[in-house]
Motif scaffolding. Structure first.
Motif, PDB file in Angstrom:
ATOM      1  N   ILE A  97      -1.821  63.652 -83.173  1.00 41.78           N
ATOM      2  CA  ILE A  97      -2.909  63.897 -82.230  1.00 41.78           C
ATOM      3  C   ILE A  97      -4.194  63.921 -83.045  1.00 41.78           C
ATOM      4  O   ILE A  97      -4.247  64.531 -84.102  1.00 41.78           O
ATOM      5  N   VAL A  98      -5.196  63.236 -82.577  1.00 43.10           N
ATOM      6  CA  VAL A  98      -6.479  63.242 -83.279  1.00 43.10           C
ATOM      7  C   VAL A  98      -7.496  63.908 -82.374  1.00 43.10           C
ATOM      8  O   VAL A  98      -7.585  63.603 -81.195  1.00 43.10           O
ATOM      9  N   THR A 120      -9.749  64.444 -72.405  1.00 43.29           N
ATOM     10  CA  THR A 120     -11.147  64.741 -72.733  1.00 43.29           C
ATOM     11  C   THR A 120     -11.533  66.075 -72.115  1.00 43.29           C
ATOM     12  O   THR A 120     -11.273  66.313 -70.935  1.00 43.29           O
ATOM     13  N   VAL A 180     -12.518  65.000 -77.585  1.00 43.04           N
ATOM     14  CA  VAL A 180     -11.480  64.103 -77.071  1.00 43.04           C
ATOM     15  C   VAL A 180     -10.214  64.309 -77.891  1.00 43.04           C
ATOM     16  O   VAL A 180     -10.252  64.293 -79.115  1.00 43.04           O
ATOM     17  N   ILE A 181      -9.117  64.523 -77.212  1.00 50.02           N
ATOM     18  CA  ILE A 181      -7.831  64.686 -77.878  1.00 50.02           C
ATOM     19  C   ILE A 181      -7.052  63.390 -77.672  1.00 50.02           C
ATOM     20  O   ILE A 181      -6.756  63.010 -76.535  1.00 50.02           O
ATOM     21  N   ASP A 182      -6.791  62.722 -78.760  1.00 48.46           N
ATOM     22  CA  ASP A 182      -6.104  61.427 -78.697  1.00 48.46           C
ATOM     23  C   ASP A 182      -4.602  61.668 -78.773  1.00 48.46           C
ATOM     24  O   ASP A 182      -4.090  62.121 -79.790  1.00 48.46           O
ATOM     25  N   GLY A 214      -2.369  59.352 -78.526  1.00 51.01           N
ATOM     26  CA  GLY A 214      -1.695  58.138 -78.992  1.00 51.01           C
ATOM     27  C   GLY A 214      -1.486  57.142 -77.865  1.00 51.01           C
ATOM     28  O   GLY A 214      -1.551  57.490 -76.677  1.00 51.01           O
ATOM     29  N   ASN A 215      -1.281  55.870 -78.226  1.00 48.73           N
ATOM     30  CA  ASN A 215      -1.063  54.800 -77.235  1.00 48.73           C
ATOM     31  C   ASN A 215      -2.168  54.737 -76.187  1.00 48.73           C
ATOM     32  O   ASN A 215      -1.920  54.504 -75.011  1.00 48.73           O
ATOM     33  N   LYS A 216      -3.393  55.030 -76.619  1.00 52.45           N
ATOM     34  CA  LYS A 216      -4.557  54.975 -75.727  1.00 52.45           C
ATOM     35  C   LYS A 216      -4.508  56.006 -74.601  1.00 52.45           C
ATOM     36  O   LYS A 216      -5.128  55.798 -73.552  1.00 52.45           O
ATOM     37  N   TYR A 228      -5.078  57.228 -69.052  1.00 48.14           N
ATOM     38  CA  TYR A 228      -4.176  56.223 -69.623  1.00 48.14           C
ATOM     39  C   TYR A 228      -4.470  54.911 -68.910  1.00 48.14           C
ATOM     40  O   TYR A 228      -4.100  54.731 -67.749  1.00 48.14           O
ATOM     41  N   THR A 275      -5.705  59.653 -73.638  1.00 49.13           N
ATOM     42  CA  THR A 275      -6.648  60.669 -74.119  1.00 49.13           C
ATOM     43  C   THR A 275      -6.782  61.814 -73.133  1.00 49.13           C
ATOM     44  O   THR A 275      -6.657  61.632 -71.920  1.00 49.13           O
TER      45      THR A 275
END
Ligand SMILES: [Zn+2]
Length: 289
Positions: free
Chosen positions: A11-12, A155, A145-147, A149-151, A182, A153
């Motif tokens: 998670i980014v 927010t 924004v919490i990513d 993964g696989n696009k 998504y 998010t």
């Protein structure tokens, strides 16, 4: 815990580029390219479970008791004892009581919550559980924004600024509001915000257009204003609410507003658990009682 290093999922958060690794079980999880969102039936309270296409898992709120543990047990693989992220929208009992049990039973990697100081034994128990967990703490502020993964998010749209250390007892309007995206599917998750916060969010200019709206505050008449519905323009609304609750939720006022906007309504007291599945283009909704 050595095997964590093998994990591929992460998670980014926003621009900090903090990368958090998860258990190897993430790899074993089903990867079908689908986003799954479960609005759990936990009685009078909220508990929302998100499974990203890569297996990342997020729990938003935990309901008023340990019913959420049963719902998680029915939904997660039996061997999976890790949850990547828990979000407490605010610290009212119908949102965090179940989360205390979740922190006790599962290893939680990240916790998102505003540390608003309150005078209550429940708040003390929550603080104690968070400290014991030793998870990475994320202070929710609009714009992060919490990513997943696989696009996919998440927010954060609200609160507008950090409330860390602020003392107050009425916190509905400080609920963490998030939009889950998504591809073409957008789901707006509103905690228990009321008219004041809805207006603030509209004025912030944030993109709140959504296919699916988690109706704020269990359908209380002080939320879900016409102007908010107009901006969100949802096709579907979900109300998480207990049967015959003492608050009279959902109110006729909100049901009428949703009907006037032609929104298809699902309610956990009537429909049970509500599951949304999206491939990023289309979504489908299933209910299971
Ligand atoms: Zn609530």
């Amino acid at each position: 815990m050595q095997f964590k290093k093998l994990s591929l999922t992460h998670i980014v958060i926003f621009l900090c580029l903090s990368v958090f690794t998860f258990s190897i079980y993430s790899i074993a999880r089903e990867k079908d390219g689908l986003l799954k969102v479960y609005f759990f039936n936990v009685g009078q309270g909220d508990a929302i479970w998100i499974e990203a296409p890569n297996g990342n898992q997020v729990l938003i709120d935990g309901g008023p008791d340990n019913a959420v543990l049963q719902r998680l047990g029915e939904t997660m693989p039996f061997y999976d004892k890790n949850i990547d992220m828990v979000v407490a929208t605010h610290s009212d009992a119908d949102h965090i009581t179940g989360l205390i049990g979740v922190l006790d039973r599962y290893e939680v990697e990240n916790i998102v919550y505003s540390n608003i100081v309150r005078k209550s034994s429940l708040y003390d128990a929550w603080q104690e559980a968070v400290e014991k967990e030793g998870a990475n703490i994320i202070d929710p502020v609009a714009g992060k924004v919490i990513d997943l993964g696989n696009k996919v998010t998440l927010t954060i749209l609200h609160p507008a600024e950090s409330l860390d250390g602020v003392a107050k007892e009425k916190v509905n309007n400080d609920s963490v509001v998030l939009t889950l995206k998504y591809g073409e599917t957008q789901i707006l998750l509103t905690g228990d915000i009321e008219a004041k916060a809805e207006r603030q969010i509209i004025l912030s200019g944030a993109d709140i257009d959504a296919d699916i709206l988690k109706v704020a505050h269990h359908g209380s008449k002080t939320s879900t204003l016409d102007e908010f519905l107009y901006e969100v323009s949802p096709k579907v609304a979900v109300i998480q609410v207990g049967a015959n609750n003492r608050y009279g939720h959902p109110t006729q006022e909100v049901l009428s507003r949703l009907e006037n906007f032609g929104v298809k309504l699902y309610r956990t007291d009537v429909d049970g658990n509500i599951k949304v599945t999206s491939d990023g283009k289309n979504y489908k909704i299933e209910r299971n009682r």
